[in-house]
Design a protein around this motif. Structure first.
Motif, PDB file in Angstrom:
ATOM      1  N   THR A  86     -61.012  -5.769  91.441  1.00  0.00           N
ATOM      2  CA  THR A  86     -62.077  -5.130  90.435  1.00  0.00           C
ATOM      3  C   THR A  86     -62.169  -5.903  89.195  1.00  0.00           C
ATOM      4  OG1 THR A  86     -59.758  -4.863  88.951  1.00  0.00           O
ATOM      5  CG2 THR A  86     -60.568  -3.426  90.847  1.00  0.00           C
ATOM      6  N   ASP A  87     -62.075  -7.200  89.343  1.00  0.00           N
ATOM      7  CA  ASP A  87     -62.453  -7.902  88.134  1.00  0.00           C
ATOM      8  C   ASP A  87     -63.894  -8.350  88.512  1.00  0.00           C
ATOM      9  OD1 ASP A  87     -63.031  -9.568  84.964  1.00  0.00           O
ATOM     10  OD2 ASP A  87     -63.042 -10.890  86.964  1.00  0.00           O
ATOM     11  N   LYS A  88     -65.408  -7.777  87.545  1.00  0.00           N
ATOM     12  CA  LYS A  88     -66.331  -7.717  87.942  1.00  0.00           C
ATOM     13  C   LYS A  88     -66.596  -9.533  88.119  1.00  0.00           C
ATOM     14  CE  LYS A  88     -69.429  -3.648  87.276  1.00  0.00           C
ATOM     15  NZ  LYS A  88     -70.552  -3.349  86.322  1.00  0.00           N
ATOM     16  N   GLU A  89     -66.476 -10.068  87.132  1.00  0.00           N
ATOM     17  CA  GLU A  89     -66.790 -11.681  87.526  1.00  0.00           C
ATOM     18  C   GLU A  89     -66.594 -12.381  88.833  1.00  0.00           C
ATOM     19  OE1 GLU A  89     -66.746 -15.869  84.971  1.00  0.00           O
ATOM     20  OE2 GLU A  89     -66.481 -14.033  83.640  1.00  0.00           O
ATOM     21  N   THR A  90     -64.763 -11.999  88.771  1.00  0.00           N
ATOM     22  CA  THR A  90     -64.233 -12.288  90.180  1.00  0.00           C
ATOM     23  C   THR A  90     -64.912 -12.608  91.287  1.00  0.00           C
ATOM     24  OG1 THR A  90     -61.673 -12.183  88.895  1.00  0.00           O
ATOM     25  CG2 THR A  90     -61.845 -13.177  91.375  1.00  0.00           C
ATOM     26  N   ARG A  91     -65.436 -10.832  91.280  1.00  0.00           N
ATOM     27  CA  ARG A  91     -65.609 -10.451  92.846  1.00  0.00           C
ATOM     28  C   ARG A  91     -67.009 -10.992  92.688  1.00  0.00           C
ATOM     29  NH1 ARG A  91     -67.642  -4.731  91.113  1.00  0.00           N
ATOM     30  NH2 ARG A  91     -68.671  -4.841  93.634  1.00  0.00           N
ATOM     31  N   ASP A 151     -64.003 -10.377  97.871  1.00  0.00           N
ATOM     32  CA  ASP A 151     -64.674  -9.131  97.592  1.00  0.00           C
ATOM     33  C   ASP A 151     -65.054  -8.238  98.592  1.00  0.00           C
ATOM     34  OD1 ASP A 151     -66.250  -6.834  95.557  1.00  0.00           O
ATOM     35  OD2 ASP A 151     -67.731  -7.963  95.595  1.00  0.00           O
ATOM     36  N   GLU A 203     -71.196 -10.679  80.245  1.00  0.00           N
ATOM     37  CA  GLU A 203     -70.147 -10.357  81.115  1.00  0.00           C
ATOM     38  C   GLU A 203     -68.829 -11.044  80.166  1.00  0.00           C
ATOM     39  OE1 GLU A 203     -72.030 -12.577  84.185  1.00  0.00           O
ATOM     40  OE2 GLU A 203     -72.894 -11.086  82.791  1.00  0.00           O
ATOM     41  N   GLU A 204     -69.227 -12.295  80.453  1.00  0.00           N
ATOM     42  CA  GLU A 204     -68.415 -12.801  79.463  1.00  0.00           C
ATOM     43  C   GLU A 204     -67.754 -12.576  77.953  1.00  0.00           C
ATOM     44  OE1 GLU A 204     -69.456 -17.711  77.925  1.00  0.00           O
ATOM     45  OE2 GLU A 204     -71.508 -16.495  78.760  1.00  0.00           O
TER      46      GLU A 204
END
Length: 649
Positions: A154-159, A166, A588-589
């Motif tokens: 769910t974490d956008k940056e990881t996705r 993803d 995002e950060e």
């Protein structure tokens, strides 16, 4: 020689899997398989045997392959969920059918492993379509566990950074990219059906041309000179019109060394097309056609929804001049009849800022951006752009200060840009010279003088229309994606570890640690002199400094510098502050950080948005690579244990 089996570290799942891999290899088995012939896809099984009743068994043999997404062992029976190309099916595995050794090997599989299976079709008594497995083989051993099933990734940056995971974990993401592929294919088919040839032009350009943008620069070793990654394909494609190809288009990557925000990425995909013997009206008809074709391919309808707003792509789209729309938005006349000072006043009253070098045409374009763009929800062709902002377009026959150009706007954003192409070499040369003058005055986005293109025009280019469409933004619209990163398979991201920071030498490390900060040579730091004037305590105490929590942060559309913060200031109401720090931070950060803001400044309108306060940062200078001072900025981030609204004294 068999790989030595290392001691299993039970609480480290990666090491457990590595040990399984080593054990397989020690036993003479290849954990990374070979070619595997399938009789069906999982989708074909789900469709072809959907008629089976609960409890039915068949002798229909099938051979399929996929990734294990779940495993449940119940004594002498095991159930596996197999996923292939976004489709899932259950594997019903019994020790009696597989034998003890094979069943034990199957139970030792991990979620994430790729396997091939052979068996017969059946439906369990509980109604689950399944393959009754009688044999299987490991095709690829997964060493890294997938994210936990029920919470997914769910974490956008990881996705964005790990798109490969993803795609595995989020079927809706796969659907977005399947639609993207259909959109590109539909546009290509439509253009070919209209008689266009698809061509390829160079990525490396000796001269910046075709658009106003800051380029990426690379060194061409064989020629010992700098080249630019292309910012547009326009000029090479129009050279082909000179050469006699009457309808050409190119779908490909462009590169602009500019900021990243929800609607912009430095590397992006466009389709540019040029057609001889047509004009702006022909390009509008063409644009309606390929966008409608893309919508039908991706959505099956011309009535779509984007971020909760209904958009109707059917019918004939509105066509209106920039002056008309700017006047509507400003509530007063915006035209070349006004003085420059009057236009500056209109722009500044609507949150904009005028630069000294801008003429009336640029000011009108800026006013349009400030007061009209975001209101254009339904498809609208904005025509008759000022000459000052359209150096490659033909002058309007009735007004030499305007050009025959359109931009297509939907949901407040530009989707396509088109011209009745300028084919007068003398006029084009004059405009190139104006661009060179602008570059000399410091405009690093201005074009260069392309003498070869002028030479091509001197041989004669037929009257023509040209159009460019942003594929990524169109995919966003047709997939209801809020950010361009949601429609790019591999969007650009900041490094996980800053340059010069320490990286872990152990690739199997499973616990993330904060990266070491980039070292600073304080001997080279330059700071502003301290103020000589003193301020009395009563004046200072009037400034209300508070700890604030970042609830959301996003880039401001049409701004390369501004970030828009949504903040918790402890009052129970969200606070909006804009800050020009995009060159130093990606939005995002910053989400979740605790910052310091001054909260009792009067609201200031920036890009049409009220900014209620100021984020506090520390600024210094260091020598750049060329020896000139470069500014460095760091936001004041404090301990997350400090509550929102805590006052600084």
């Amino acid at each position: 020689m068999a790989e030595e089996i290392t001691e299993i570290i039970e609480d480290d799942p990666i090491e457990v899997r590595r040990a399984k891999r080593a054990a397989l290899m020690a036993a003479g088995q290849d954990p990374y398989g070979r070619a595997f012939d399938r009789s069906h896809t999982v989708a074909e099984l789900n469709e072809g045997w959907a008629h089976l009743a609960d409890g039915d068994s068949t002798e229909d043999e099938v051979t399929i392959a996929g990734r294990v997404m779940a495993k449940r062992v119940q004594g002498k029976i095991a159930f596996l969920e197999l996923r292939e190309a976004g489709e899932d099916i259950q594997l019903f595995c019994r020790i009696n059918a597989l034998g003890e050794d094979a069943f034990a090997a199957l139970c030792d599989l991990d979620v994430g492993d790729w396997i091939g299976v052979h068996g017969t079709m059946m439906r369990t008594k509980r109604g689950q379509l399944s393959v009754g497995v009688d044999s299987f083989e490991l095709l690829s051993k997964s060493l890294r566990p997938l994210p936990e099933k029920f919470h997914g990734l769910t974490d956008k940056e990881t996705r964005y950074r790990q798109r490969y995971v993803d795609l595995v974990m989020n079927p809706e993401v796969r659907s977005v990219f399947e639609k993207r592929f259909k959109i590109v294919s539909a546009i290509r088919r439509y253009m070919e059906d209209q008689g266009f040839y698809e061509v390829e032009t160079p990525f490396l350009h000796a001269i910046i041309g075709g658009a106003n943008a800051k380029p990426f620069i690379t060194h061409f070793n064989a020629l010992d000179r700098d080249y630019y990654l292309r910012i547009a394909t326009e000029l090479p494609l129009k050279r082909l019109l000179v050469g006699g190809f009457e309808k050409v288009f190119e779908i490909g990557r462009q590169f602009r060394n500019e900021g990243m925000d929800p609607f912009h990425n430095p590397e992006f995909t466009t389709m540019e097309a040029y057609q001889a013997f047509t004009d702006l009206d022909g390009m509008m008809d063409l644009t309606e056609g390929y966008i409608k074709a893309a919508a039908m391919a991706a959505c099956g309808t011309l009535s779509i929804t984007y971020q909760g707003t209904e958009v109707n792509l059917d019918g004939t789209w509105r066509r209106a001049s920039m002056v008309e729309l700017a006047s509507e938005g400003a509530g007063e006349d915006v035209s070349f009849e006004r003085t420059r000072d009057e236009l500056v006043g209109i722009l500044e009253r609507n949150g904009g800022h005028a630069e000294a070098a801008w003429g009336k045409g640029k000011l009108i374009a800026e006013i349009f951006e400030a007061v009209a763009e975001e209101k254009l929800t339904q498809p609208t062709f904005v025509i008759d752009h000022p000459l000052e902002v359209s150096p490659l377009a033909k002058k309007h026959p009735d007004n030499p200060e305007l050009t025959q150009r359109f931009e297509l706007f939907i949901m407040g954003h530009e989707y396509a840009n088109a011209f009745t192409e300028l084919n007068d070499p003398v006029d084009q040369a004059e405009r190139f010279r104006a661009q060179v003058e602008a570059k000399d005055l410091g405009d690093d986005e201005a074009m260069g003088y392309d003498a070869d293109y002028i030479r091509a025009l001197e041989y004669g280019m037929p009257p023509a229309g040209g159009v460019g469409v942003g594929i990524d933004r169109l995919v966003m619209l047709l997939t209801d994606a809020p950010s361009i990163r949601d429609v790019l398979l591999f969007p650009h991201m900041k490094d996980e570890t800053p340059a010069g920071g320490a990286r872990s030498a152990a690739p199997a490390a499973s616990v993330a640690t904060d990266p070491a900060p980039e070292p600073v040579d304080f001997s080279n730091v330059v700071i502003e002199p301290l103020f000589a004037d003193e301020v009395d305590f009563d004046t200072f105490s009037k400034s209300d400094f508070r700890a604030v929590k970042v609830l959301a942060c996003e880039a401001v559309p049409k701004s390369k510098k501004l970030l828009q913060f949504t903040l918790d200031d402890g009052t129970g109401e969200e606070r909006t502050i804009l800050s020009g720090i995009h060159a130093y931070y990606e939005p995002e950060e910053l989400v979740g950080k605790t910052l310091i803001a001054i909260t009792n400044l009067p609201p200031r309108k920036m890009m049409g948005i009220d900014s209620c306060g100021m984020i506090i940062s520390a600024v210094h200078e260091v020598p750049g690579d060329d020896g000139e001072p470069e500014e460095r900025l760091n936001l004041l981030m404090v301990d997350d244990r400090i509550p929102a609204g805590a006052k600084l004294y």
